[in-house]
Scaffold this motif. Structure first.
Motif, PDB file in Angstrom:
ATOM      1  N   VAL A   7     -24.268   5.563   3.304  1.00 47.69           N
ATOM      2  CA  VAL A   7     -24.164   6.918   2.761  1.00 47.69           C
ATOM      3  C   VAL A   7     -22.879   7.586   3.255  1.00 47.69           C
ATOM      4  CG1 VAL A   7     -25.238   9.206   2.757  1.00 47.69           C
ATOM      5  CG2 VAL A   7     -26.640   7.173   2.456  1.00 47.69           C
ATOM      6  N   GLY A   8     -22.531   7.347   4.499  1.00 45.16           N
ATOM      7  CA  GLY A   8     -21.283   7.915   5.007  1.00 45.16           C
ATOM      8  C   GLY A   8     -20.072   7.427   4.240  1.00 45.16           C
ATOM      9  N   LYS A   9     -20.038   6.138   3.978  1.00 42.72           N
ATOM     10  CA  LYS A   9     -18.902   5.583   3.211  1.00 42.72           C
ATOM     11  C   LYS A   9     -18.921   6.065   1.762  1.00 42.72           C
ATOM     12  CE  LYS A   9     -16.898   3.244   6.363  1.00 42.72           C
ATOM     13  NZ  LYS A   9     -15.564   3.619   6.820  1.00 42.72           N
ATOM     14  N   ALA A  10     -20.112   6.239   1.189  1.00 37.66           N
ATOM     15  CA  ALA A  10     -20.195   6.758  -0.182  1.00 37.66           C
ATOM     16  C   ALA A  10     -19.676   8.192  -0.235  1.00 37.66           C
ATOM     17  CB  ALA A  10     -21.634   6.683  -0.684  1.00 37.66           C
ATOM     18  N   MET A  11     -19.988   8.991   0.774  1.00 38.61           N
ATOM     19  CA  MET A  11     -19.491  10.370   0.799  1.00 38.61           C
ATOM     20  C   MET A  11     -17.980  10.404   0.973  1.00 38.61           C
ATOM     21  SD  MET A  11     -22.021  12.272   0.196  1.00 38.61           S
ATOM     22  CE  MET A  11     -22.895  11.028  -0.725  1.00 38.61           C
TER      23      MET A  11
ATOM     24  N   ARG B  60     -12.671  11.177  -1.799  1.00 36.50           N
ATOM     25  CA  ARG B  60     -11.366  10.685  -2.248  1.00 36.50           C
ATOM     26  C   ARG B  60     -11.250  10.631  -3.759  1.00 36.50           C
ATOM     27  NH1 ARG B  60     -12.145   6.630   1.813  1.00 36.50           N
ATOM     28  NH2 ARG B  60     -12.804   5.302   0.125  1.00 36.50           N
ATOM     29  N   ASN B  61     -12.361  10.300  -4.436  1.00 37.19           N
ATOM     30  CA  ASN B  61     -12.316  10.094  -5.888  1.00 37.19           C
ATOM     31  C   ASN B  61     -13.563  10.697  -6.546  1.00 37.19           C
ATOM     32  OD1 ASN B  61     -11.630   9.231  -8.382  1.00 37.19           O
ATOM     33  ND2 ASN B  61     -11.912   7.046  -7.987  1.00 37.19           N
ATOM     34  N   PRO B  62     -13.598  12.005  -6.742  1.00 38.11           N
ATOM     35  CA  PRO B  62     -14.804  12.638  -7.291  1.00 38.11           C
ATOM     36  C   PRO B  62     -15.122  12.208  -8.720  1.00 38.11           C
ATOM     37  CG  PRO B  62     -13.235  14.304  -6.503  1.00 38.11           C
ATOM     38  CD  PRO B  62     -12.577  12.973  -6.390  1.00 38.11           C
ATOM     39  N   GLU B  63     -14.133  11.717  -9.465  1.00 39.32           N
ATOM     40  CA  GLU B  63     -14.402  11.311 -10.847  1.00 39.32           C
ATOM     41  C   GLU B  63     -15.273  10.061 -10.920  1.00 39.32           C
ATOM     42  OE1 GLU B  63     -11.102  11.640  -9.799  1.00 39.32           O
ATOM     43  OE2 GLU B  63     -10.950  13.724 -10.413  1.00 39.32           O
ATOM     44  N   ALA B  64     -15.318   9.279  -9.865  1.00 43.92           N
ATOM     45  CA  ALA B  64     -16.101   8.043  -9.862  1.00 43.92           C
ATOM     46  C   ALA B  64     -17.528   8.271  -9.359  1.00 43.92           C
ATOM     47  CB  ALA B  64     -15.408   6.999  -9.003  1.00 43.92           C
ATOM     48  N   GLU B  65     -18.014   9.489  -9.422  1.00 44.57           N
ATOM     49  CA  GLU B  65     -19.319   9.832  -8.870  1.00 44.57           C
ATOM     50  C   GLU B  65     -20.471   9.019  -9.464  1.00 44.57           C
ATOM     51  OE1 GLU B  65     -21.736  12.022 -10.509  1.00 44.57           O
ATOM     52  OE2 GLU B  65     -23.108  11.934  -8.821  1.00 44.57           O
ATOM     53  N   PRO B  66     -20.565   8.808 -10.779  1.00 48.98           N
ATOM     54  CA  PRO B  66     -21.715   8.035 -11.292  1.00 48.98           C
ATOM     55  C   PRO B  66     -21.758   6.601 -10.760  1.00 48.98           C
ATOM     56  CG  PRO B  66     -20.646   9.219 -13.075  1.00 48.98           C
ATOM     57  CD  PRO B  66     -19.760   9.360 -11.882  1.00 48.98           C
ATOM     58  N   ALA B  67     -20.632   5.940 -10.713  1.00 48.62           N
ATOM     59  CA  ALA B  67     -20.616   4.554 -10.221  1.00 48.62           C
ATOM     60  C   ALA B  67     -20.914   4.492  -8.737  1.00 48.62           C
ATOM     61  CB  ALA B  67     -19.255   3.922 -10.515  1.00 48.62           C
ATOM     62  N   ILE B  68     -20.360   5.421  -7.976  1.00 48.09           N
ATOM     63  CA  ILE B  68     -20.604   5.429  -6.527  1.00 48.09           C
ATOM     64  C   ILE B  68     -22.070   5.722  -6.242  1.00 48.09           C
ATOM     65  CG2 ILE B  68     -20.071   6.673  -4.391  1.00 48.09           C
ATOM     66  CD1 ILE B  68     -17.214   7.042  -5.510  1.00 48.09           C
TER      67      ILE B  68
END
Length: 64
Positions: free
Chosen positions: A18-22, A27-35
């Motif tokens: 979860v820390g790495k996902a945050m 760094r890249n908020p546009e990739a939110e669905p994939a992350i």
């Protein structure tokens, strides 16, 4: 004791994941669905390890 030892790894893994996902979302908020999807899958697989530890702990308790 068996579930305590078995739950340490998944707890650390979920916290790290979860820390790495945050960090990735920062760094890249546009990739939110994939992350988010990959994070949820990782958490589910990590929780499965804790459930296996629980099952083993219950087997140890009731068989011996």
């Amino acid at each position: 004791m068996a579930i305590a030892i078995g739950a340490i790894g998944p707890a650390m893994g979920i916290g790290h994941l979860v820390g790495k996902a945050m960090e990735a979302l920062g760094r890249n908020p546009e990739a939110e669905p994939a992350i988010r999807l990959n994070m949820i899958l990782g958490i589910a697989f990590t929780e499965a390890i804790a459930i296996y530890a629980l099952v083993v702990a219950l087997i140890i308790k009731f068989v011996s």
